[in-house]
Structure formats: structure tokens, C-alpha cells
Write a protein that holds these residues in place. Structure first.
Motif, mmCIF file in Angstrom:
data_model
loop_
_atom_site.group_PDB
_atom_site.id
_atom_site.type_symbol
_atom_site.label_atom_id
_atom_site.label_comp_id
_atom_site.label_asym_id
_atom_site.label_seq_id
_atom_site.Cartn_x
_atom_site.Cartn_y
_atom_site.Cartn_z
ATOM 1 N N UNK A 276 0.600 -18.349 -1.514
ATOM 2 C CA UNK A 276 -0.672 -17.629 -1.476
ATOM 3 C C UNK A 276 -1.837 -18.572 -1.679
ATOM 4 N N UNK A 277 -3.025 -18.007 -1.719
ATOM 5 C CA UNK A 277 -4.249 -18.796 -1.841
ATOM 6 C C UNK A 277 -5.116 -18.235 -2.966
ATOM 7 N N UNK A 278 -5.948 -19.104 -3.521
ATOM 8 C CA UNK A 278 -6.864 -18.669 -4.582
ATOM 9 C C UNK A 278 -8.091 -19.573 -4.606
ATOM 10 N N UNK A 279 -9.117 -19.120 -5.335
ATOM 11 C CA UNK A 279 -10.325 -19.903 -5.554
ATOM 12 C C UNK A 279 -10.534 -20.056 -7.055
ATOM 13 N N UNK A 308 -11.682 -21.462 -14.132
ATOM 14 C CA UNK A 308 -11.718 -19.993 -14.089
ATOM 15 C C UNK A 308 -10.887 -19.528 -12.889
ATOM 16 N N UNK A 309 -9.718 -18.955 -13.184
ATOM 17 C CA UNK A 309 -8.825 -18.478 -12.132
ATOM 18 C C UNK A 309 -9.221 -17.054 -11.728
ATOM 19 N N UNK A 310 -9.720 -16.918 -10.510
ATOM 20 C CA UNK A 310 -10.024 -15.579 -10.002
ATOM 21 C C UNK A 310 -8.724 -14.874 -9.618
ATOM 22 N N UNK A 311 -8.709 -13.528 -9.590
ATOM 23 C CA UNK A 311 -7.469 -12.803 -9.269
ATOM 24 C C UNK A 311 -6.916 -13.209 -7.904
ATOM 25 N N UNK A 312 -5.596 -13.370 -7.845
ATOM 26 C CA UNK A 312 -4.961 -13.699 -6.565
ATOM 27 C C UNK A 312 -3.527 -13.179 -6.561
ATOM 28 N N UNK A 330 8.437 -8.318 -4.352
ATOM 29 C CA UNK A 330 8.124 -9.307 -3.318
ATOM 30 C C UNK A 330 6.722 -9.893 -3.482
ATOM 31 N N UNK A 331 6.031 -9.566 -4.612
ATOM 32 C CA UNK A 331 4.695 -10.098 -4.880
ATOM 33 C C UNK A 331 4.552 -10.490 -6.344
ATOM 34 N N UNK A 332 3.695 -11.460 -6.574
ATOM 35 C CA UNK A 332 3.318 -11.860 -7.934
ATOM 36 C C UNK A 332 1.802 -11.750 -8.023
ATOM 37 N N UNK A 333 1.320 -10.940 -8.949
ATOM 38 C CA UNK A 333 -0.119 -10.711 -9.091
ATOM 39 C C UNK A 333 -0.644 -11.396 -10.347
ATOM 40 N N UNK A 334 -1.680 -12.195 -10.177
ATOM 41 C CA UNK A 334 -2.318 -12.880 -11.297
ATOM 42 C C UNK A 334 -3.716 -12.300 -11.526
ATOM 43 N N UNK A 335 -4.028 -11.876 -12.757
ATOM 44 C CA UNK A 335 -5.373 -11.366 -13.059
ATOM 45 C C UNK A 335 -6.346 -12.525 -13.290
ATOM 46 N N UNK A 336 -7.618 -12.188 -13.484
ATOM 47 C CA UNK A 336 -8.608 -13.209 -13.806
ATOM 48 C C UNK A 336 -8.279 -13.833 -15.157
#
Length: 350
Positions: A276-279, A308-312, A330-336
Motif C-alpha cells: 500500500x501507499x501512505x503520506x 506524523x503517519x496519516x491513516x492508510x 485481507x487488509x491491514x488498517x493503520x490509524x493516524x
């Protein structure tokens, strides 16, 4: 007789002015003599450090030992109004009345009043000193628009906890550290004439590994790697000949590669890959020791940054072979969230 009268009058004026004057010494590099007791008034003359001036003594507070003839009906001295005078009256070399800021001179009282001002209050900073810090750059007085910096640094910080849902209780976890390697190249911006602003780009590689023990008698290992690229901007908030303190900011656009490996006591094993991708915006501070190996032009840097990890979200296309291990996830969700790193490295100046 007329010329003689004029000479006598002039001598009397000089004598009276001398009797009402007291010496003062300029204690800054270059003090302005102003046309009025106002900082914004026209400058009549500039006086260099160490120059002696005549100051009108009527503006100065009297010594505590000086007789006060201003008394009440009982003969007790009346309190004196001690005004907070900001400017002192003096004369230019052309004989014009002028005013000088009181803080730029040391009045020679020849009594205890001289103790009210330390000998050199501008030892660390002189507001009138316009001289450029030495050593002067090789291109002085021209500005080199091609200045650049290159960084290589190694960082370490606490790793993020797992975002994977195992569908059961985690009994024990061993969360590793997050390690990163960062490269930066930045050039001085064109509008900056003071060699403080730099703008460029950064490339970062980071990774972490953690182990978890879950209640269904299985062990899992998560390996999280990422590559990020993005803009970088910095500003030198403090510098001298040997040290440098730099505030920087920027963000990276990241590609994540997340591996989850699970194994059971009876020998079953399966691995799935999530991507996946993140900013991630960042803000940090760098302390540099300039030319720490003399003659090399290399600076040793030590710094810290907050990320600062934005949600991805990370997802996978790897099919499930052993259903009971994956809880149909089948997904991994990361919060802020926010993380911090400390790092050290080298900086080259071009």
C-alpha cells in the motif's frame, strides 16, 4: 572692541557648557547621533566605539552623596523625580545639538554611579555591529547561488504496533525498533542572501520486525519495509564558525511492503504479502559539528524528528491456503499516529 566682545562671549559659552557637561564613552561599534531624542529621528553623525562625548549633566541623576538643597519646611530632603531618560544630549563635531541613546554610552561619573552599568554589556551581541562573521566565504562579496548540501544519516526509533487482526488474543509481543536510512540533497534557495534556506528532496528506506504469540498456539512474525520519497526544506536557526542548528520539514510518499508469517506447533506455515501507499509529514531538528575532520568539508550531524503517519490501508492479493490462520483478513488498517526517531550521519557542503 567688537571682536574682543565676541571672543569673550564665546569663551563664556564654552566655559558654561563645560561646567554643565560630563564625559561619556561610546561602548558600541558605531552609535548614531540623532537630530531629536527619538529612535526614528535623522542621523547627524556616527561615533565609533571608544570615542569620548560631552553629555549635558542636567539630564543625569545626582549621586546619593551629593547635597540636596530641595528640602521641606522641616529641613528634610524632598524626594527627587528620577526620570527614565532614554536619550542624552550632546554635540556633533560641527557644534550641532544631538542626542544619543543612553544605552550606547558609559557615563564617566567618577563615583559609585558607574557601578550601575557593567563594563562591556555588548560582549556577546552588539546591535550596531554590521560586520559579517569571519571567515568570509571565498566568493565574498558575491553570493554563490549554487551552494548545496548532501546528507546521509542512520536513524532509530520505536516501531509501530501491529495493525493486523488475528481474530484472537495476543498473549505476548516482542516489538522491535524501526531503523531507517535517509539521503537528502538540497540547494540554497535563490532569494536567500544569508545562506540559511535550503530546499531539495529526500529518499528514505526503513524497516522493522516484530514477533507475536497468539492464543491458538501459533507464532507470527511481521516484517514491515517502506521506501519514501518527497520534498525537504530547512532553515539554519543558529550558526557560528563551528556549530550549526537547523530546523527542517517535509513529507514522504511511501510504498509499503508488509510481510506476515504464521506458523503452528504442528508445522503448518504460511506467509502473505501486503502492500500500500501512505503520506508522512515530518518535522525535525539537526545539530551539526562543522568540518569535524579538518580539511574534509564534512559535518557530523545529530538530530531528532517527529513523523506524523496519516491513516492508510495495506491490502493483499495473496490467496489464503490455511483458513484458520487468517480470520479471512485481507487488509491491514493503520490509524493516524506519530513516531519519533533519533539519527546521526554526515553532511557534505558544496
Amino acid at each position: 572692541m567688537e571682536p574682543i566682545k565676541k571672543i569673550i562671549t564665546l569663551l563664556l559659552v564654552i566655559f558654561i557648557n563645560s561646567a554643565m557637561a560630563i564625559d561619556a564613552e561610546v561602548i558600541v561599534l558605531e552609535a548614531p547621533l540623532l537630530a531629536a531624542p527619538d529612535q526614528s529621528a535623522r542621523t547627524l553623525q556616527r561615533v565609533r566605539k571608544g570615542k569620548k562625548l560631552f553629555i549635558n549633566s542636567n539630564q543625569l541623576n545626582n549621586s546619593q552623596w551629593q547635597m540636596n538643597y530641595n528640602v521641606d519646611s522641616n529641613g528634610e530632603p524632598l524626594p527627587q523625580n528620577k526620570e527614565n531618560i532614554l536619550f542624552l544630549k550632546t554635540l556633533t563635531t560641527a557644534g550641532e545639538d544631538a542626542w544619543i541613546s543612553k544605552k550606547f554610552v558609559k557615563v564617566i561619573y567618577n563615583d559609585e554611579r558607574e557601578d550601575q552599568l557593567q563594563m562591556n554589556p555588548y560582549a556577546s551581541y552588539d546591535p550596531t555591529d554590521y560586520r559579517i562573521e569571519e571567515p568570509l566565504p571565498d566568493t565574498y562579496p558575491l553570493i554563490d547561488p549554487r551552494k548545496a548540501r548532501a546528507y546521509m544519516s542512520f536513524g532509530i526509533g520505536p516501531a509501530a504496533k501491529s495493525g493486523f487482526n488475528y481474530g484472537t488474543t495476543v498473549l505476548e509481543e516482542q516489538i522491535g525498533n524501526k531503523y531507517s536510512f535517509n539521503t537528502i540533497y538540497a540547494r540554497k534557495v535563490e532569494f536567500d542572501n544569508f545562506d540559511r534556506f535550503y530546499f531539495g528532496g529526500s529518499l528514505q528506506f526503513s524497516g522493522q520486525r516484530s514477533t507475536y504469540f497468539v492464543s491458538t498456539q501459533r507464532t507470527t512474525q511481521e516484517t514491515h519495509g517502506e521506501i519514501g520519497i518527497g520534498p525537504y526544506i530547512s532553515y539554519d536557526i543558529y550558526r557560528n564558525e563551528s556549530r550549526n542548528l537547523t530546523l527542517f520539514s517535509g513529507f514522504t510518499y511511501n510504498l509499503h511492503r508488509y510481510s506476515v508469517e504464521q506458523g503452528t506447533l504442528d508445522g503448518q506455515f504460511e506467509e502473505r504479502l501486503f502492500t500500500g501507499y501512505s503520506i508522512t509529514p515530518k518535522l525535525g531538528l539537526t545539530y551539526a559539528i562543522k568540518d569535524f575532520i579538518p580539511g574534509t568539508g564534512l559535518d557530523f550531524i545529530l538530530g531528532t524528528e517527529t513523523i506524523f503517519n496519516l491513516p492508510y490501508t495495506l491490502s493483499t492479493t495473496t490467496p489464503i491456503q490455511i483458513d484458520e490462520l487468517w480470520n479471512e483478513t485481507s487488509e491491514i488498517n493503520y490509524p493516524i499516529a506519530a513516531q519519533f526517531n533519533v539519527f546521526l550521519g554526515l553532511r557534505a557542503n558544496y
